[in-house]
Enzyme design. Structure first.
Site, mmCIF file in Angstrom:
data_model
loop_
_atom_site.group_PDB
_atom_site.id
_atom_site.type_symbol
_atom_site.label_atom_id
_atom_site.label_comp_id
_atom_site.label_asym_id
_atom_site.label_seq_id
_atom_site.Cartn_x
_atom_site.Cartn_y
_atom_site.Cartn_z
ATOM 1 N N ARG A 18 0.851 -1.150 0.283
ATOM 2 C CA ARG A 18 -0.029 -0.162 -0.011
ATOM 3 C C ARG A 18 0.875 1.243 -0.047
ATOM 4 N NH1 ARG A 18 -4.538 -0.026 4.589
ATOM 5 N NH2 ARG A 18 -2.682 0.123 5.900
ATOM 6 N N SER A 24 2.155 0.990 -4.246
ATOM 7 C CA SER A 24 1.108 0.910 -5.636
ATOM 8 C C SER A 24 0.189 2.100 -5.785
ATOM 9 C CB SER A 24 0.352 -0.349 -5.509
ATOM 10 O OG SER A 24 -0.481 -0.244 -4.324
ATOM 11 N N VAL A 70 -10.167 0.892 -3.117
ATOM 12 C CA VAL A 70 -9.265 -0.226 -3.028
ATOM 13 C C VAL A 70 -8.284 -0.244 -2.063
ATOM 14 C CG1 VAL A 70 -9.857 -1.014 -5.479
ATOM 15 C CG2 VAL A 70 -7.713 0.159 -4.937
ATOM 16 N N GLU A 71 -7.752 -1.318 -1.542
ATOM 17 C CA GLU A 71 -6.593 -1.384 -0.396
ATOM 18 C C GLU A 71 -6.691 -0.536 0.703
ATOM 19 O OE1 GLU A 71 -2.528 -1.316 -1.854
ATOM 20 O OE2 GLU A 71 -2.838 -2.576 -3.276
ATOM 21 N N GLY A 72 -8.064 -0.709 1.241
ATOM 22 C CA GLY A 72 -8.675 0.227 2.336
ATOM 23 C C GLY A 72 -9.473 1.424 2.119
#
Length: 821
Positions: free
Chosen positions: A379, A382, A501-503
């Site tokens: 995280r 990206s 996305v990703e949290g």
């Protein structure tokens, strides 16, 4: 009255000790000296002097006598503390243990050591990384056609996939010993930034295998057999990975995944095999439709006690080949018409052997820890990198368009309304780049930056979204009409994807940044929790007492420093930097003290309920985030050689962050659950009221102007994106025309003057040029230059159109069916 005067000397010693952060012994000596001076100076009588000495001696003796304070204060408080301490879920414990801290912890101290900030290595790519960016990455960018993928084919063509795999784009984080590229986090980030400036589809495709995917998990936890089998295959492009975590009922609350894996035995080819029977339903899985190997998170159970006494074994991770019987994979989601590969994965009674578990049987039940540790790294790279690449592209494109596009015979970038949006784009691009770089460098130092990665993910994606919105407003119809010439529309459409996305950003802001930071980054909270639960009661009391009184002193010192710095003493702080940056370093120190004090008051008064006070947590998280980003801005300015020309954009970014910090603290105090505590916070932190303002108009004008023409500041601001002219790189072409437009502006002004003086009376622009040539207002060469530039400008501001039935998909499907027949 004499007694009150002596109390004033005691108070002065206490406040001086608090402001200059002395320890108890130093406070005792200083205050005793001041009191003695006060008695002499005021010629106090015996009784007032005695009362003052007693008033000072009681706390001094108590604080300096460890045995006394431990027995009569710390011991009973420790019992209360252990009862009142909010219970941490296993999820929270794992999250806290997974990360490491560095600069984020300094921001909690109230007086950050800027030597640590400056000690962070200067960003420098390796020779291999530079060659890769100049070679394969640059070539890939020339091949990318976002319109083709999103509007026509719904996927990148086969040759692009083959090029990506052949050149090991999926293996940036895999070490060279396994055939990968072995890039640093900074190198990985640079690749994503450059690709993201050209194509969101390609960037998303490259980001996942190098982030939360099987490669990262295998490198950290895989068995040697698993590493030796999969990592070379991933490096060579023989395998395409994906990872299944999110499901219909488990998104942000990933630990509640209902997917199960039951330990069982099954006969295969006449031989009984111990394995796991899986049932799962995953969605939103990037690369799933084309993946050949699937990482999977599931709740592992052993109802028959085949592995031991425990029946609930916890979250476990496995790596499953696509062709495994029972796996349903290949269907696609459609994420806002941004056509990267994304889809569901389902499985019913899928049997896998035990050696499919990542890390083998030793890692059964450790899946959540594995995910959290890898996510904090992935995280950090990206999404911040992709967002930064997109932000730089927006700044590069919007500045050029605002200079080229004219209304009322002026470049639209000269209008104050446009200028207001342009300066936001410039300042936020600088902040994005600074935050992304500093967080990537933390990974390269071996950190697992749980809190900074959350800050970077949340704020870079959020700033990128706001910049795209501003850019769309500036472009107007040009940004709305889709087609090969539209370089903004898909970015606008896709912005909510990166936010989610990703949290998801709402979760990240309200629960993660301060929720983790309050314990992980605070200099004493985690240590107090650990000391409270030591097995040795005497050692527990001794350590807890030491840490508790350090914590109390820290809170008092931050309160004192917040108050006096609110009165203006922050200007007297010893800070690094030159005349330009010194004020910014001092303000970070000022707000660090305010943040530390506000955080302690919040934790003290709200206790365990702070977990449920998400708005309070979010505002504290905002303060921490903007302190971190402001620090990153100063670090980037330092690393780039403290360029004077960059100062308007740097100053804009810093004033923006300080304004946001003050607003967060102000709203925290006004909305604090206890109005009395909120008022107390306000009086301590803002004794003279709030004074921060957003960046001013003059500063905004200077920052915006730097985007409107080619210059070194603009080049540095947008470094790392693809600026090479190619068939589908419309932004690069536009910037090539920008220089020509600026060169011909004096000619355009000459013609406008001639029109005003009625030397030219034609209406049609082409005829105006011809008349200007005829009357020797411009030369033949100037006529040719203007004609060429005007044609190029017309191409830039043009929008696409299509045949009437171009969007009737039934026609395309009918034609395809006819071909098959």
């Amino acid at each position: 009255m004499t007694f009150l005067s002596l109390l004033g000397f005691i108070l002065a010693g206490t406040l001086l000790s608090g402001y200059f952060r002395t320890n108890v012994k130093q406070w005792t000596v200083l205050t005793a000296v001041l009191l003695a001076f006060g008695i002499w100076f005021t010629e106090a009588g015996f009784l007032p002097s005695l009362l003052a000495i007693v008033f000072f001696a009681l706390p001094a003796v108590f604080l300096n006598n460890k045995s006394l304070r431990q027995q009569h204060f710390t011991k009973p408080f420790l019992k209360f503390y252990k009862k009142a301490l909010p219970a941490l879920s296993e999820t929270e414990k794992v999250a806290l243990e997974a990360g490491t801290v560095y600069w984020d912890a300094e921001l909690f101290t109230g007086k950050p050591d800027f030597k640590k900030l400056h000690a962070i290595q200067k960003p420098e790519l390796s020779s291999d990384e530079k060659e890769f960016l100049a070679g394969p990455v640059a070539e890939l960018c020339t091949k990318l056609d976002e319109h083709e993928y999103n509007h026509e084919k719904g996927d990148m063509p086969k040759e692009i996939w083959e090029y990506i795999m052949k050149n090991k784009f999926f293996a940036m984080i895999i070490p060279k010993q396994y055939g990968g590229l072995g890039f640093s986090a900074l190198g990985h980030s640079a690749v994503l930034q450059k690709v993201a400036s050209r194509s969101a589809v390609a960037a998303a495709t490259l980001a996942v295998p190098n982030s939360l995917g099987p490669a990262e998990l295998l490198l950290e936890y895989g068995t040697e057999e698993q590493k030796n089998h999969y990592l070379p295959r991933l490096s060579q492009g023989l395998e395409i990975p994906c990872f299944g975590l999110t499901g219909p009922s488990a998104g942000s609350d990933a630990t509640s995944i209902p997917d199960t894996g039951v330990v069982c035995k099954k006969k295969i080819k006449g031989k009984e095999v111990l394995g796991i029977n899986l049932n799962f339903d995953k969605r939103y899985i990037t690369l799933a439709p084309v993946a050949t190997v699937v990482g999977l998170a599931f709740q592992m159970m052993d109802p028959d006690n085949l592995l031991g006494d425990k029946k609930q074994l916890g979250i476990t991770l496995a790596l499953i080949p696509r062709e495994t019987e029972g796996m349903e994979i290949g269907r696609r989601h459609l994420p806002l018409d941004v056509m990267f590969m994304n889809g569901p994965i389902r499985g019913k009674d899928v049997f896998i052997p035990m050696d499919y578990i990542i890390g083998g049987q030793d890692m059964i039940g450790h899946g959540w820890r594995m995910l959290v540790e890898c996510l904090s790294v992935g995280r950090a790279i990206s999404l911040p990198s992709c967002s930064t690449g997109g932000a730089k592209m927006v700044a590069f494109a919007t500045g050029a368009y605002a200079r080229i596009r004219k209304q009322f015979n002026l470049p639209i970038g000269r209008f104050e309304g446009i200028e207001e949006a342009l300066c936001r784009i410039a300042g936020k691009t600088y902040s994005c780049a600074a935050t992304s770089t500093m967080t990537a460098l933390a990974v390269d130092r071996g950190e697992r930056p749980a809190v900074p990665s959350a800050i970077a993910k949340m704020h870079t994606t959020d700033m990128a979204r706001s910049m795209i919105s501003d850019s769309m407003d500036i472009h107007g119809g040009k940004g709305i009409i889709m087609g090969p010439g539209n370089y903004l529309g898909r970015a606008w459409m896709g912005a909510p994807i990166w936010i989610t996305v990703e949290g998801a950003n709402i979760l990240t802001r309200s629960m993660i940044i301060f929720g983790q930071g309050a314990i992980r980054c605070h200099p004493y909270v985690l240590k107090e929790m650990e000391a409270a639960y030591l097995d040795d009661a005497d050692e527990s009391l001794r350590q807890f007492d030491k840490i508790l009184f350090q914590h109390m002193g820290y809170s008092f010192q931050n309160g004192v420093r917040s108050f006096f710095q609110g009165l203006g003493t922050w200007r007297l702080e010893r800070s690094p930097g030159d005349k330009f940056t010194k004020q910014f370093y001092s303000k970070i120190t000022r707000y660090s003290a305010a943040f530390g004090f506000a955080a302690d008051v919040s934790m003290l008064t709200l206790g365990g309920s702070l977990k449920k006070r998400e708005k309070t947590s979010a505002r504290l998280g905002d303060v921490l985030s903007h302190l971190y980003m402001a620090s990153a801005v100063l670090k980037r300015y330092l690393d780039q050689g403290e360029q004077t020309a960059d100062q308007p954009i740097v100053a804009w970014a810093m004033h923006h962050h300080f304004y946001e910090i003050e607003q967060a603290l102000k709203m925290l105090s006004y909305n604090f659950p206890s109005k009395g505590v909120g008022m107390f916070l306000r009086r301590v932190i803002f004794p003279l009221g709030t004074h921060e303002l957003p960046p001013g108009d003059r500063l905004g004008h200077k920052a915006a102007s730097l985007l409107l023409s080619p210059n070194e500041t603009r080049q540095r601001l947008t470094d790392g994106i693809d600026k090479e002219a190619s068939e589908h790189n419309f932004v690069a072409k536009m910037n090539h025309v920008l220089a020509k437009v600026i060169d011909t502006e004096p000619l355009e002004r000459r013609i406008l003057k001639a029109i005003k003086n009625e030397e030219i009376n034609e209406i049609d622009p082409a005829k105006q040029l011809a008349q200007a040539l005829e009357k020797d207002i411009i030369s033949k060469n100037e006529f040719n230059s203007l004609t060429k530039v005007r044609k190029q400008v017309a191409e830039i501001i043009a929008v696409d159109d299509f045949p009437f039935d171009a969007f009737d998909r039934s026609i395309a499907q009918s034609e395809e069916a006819s071909k098959v027949a």
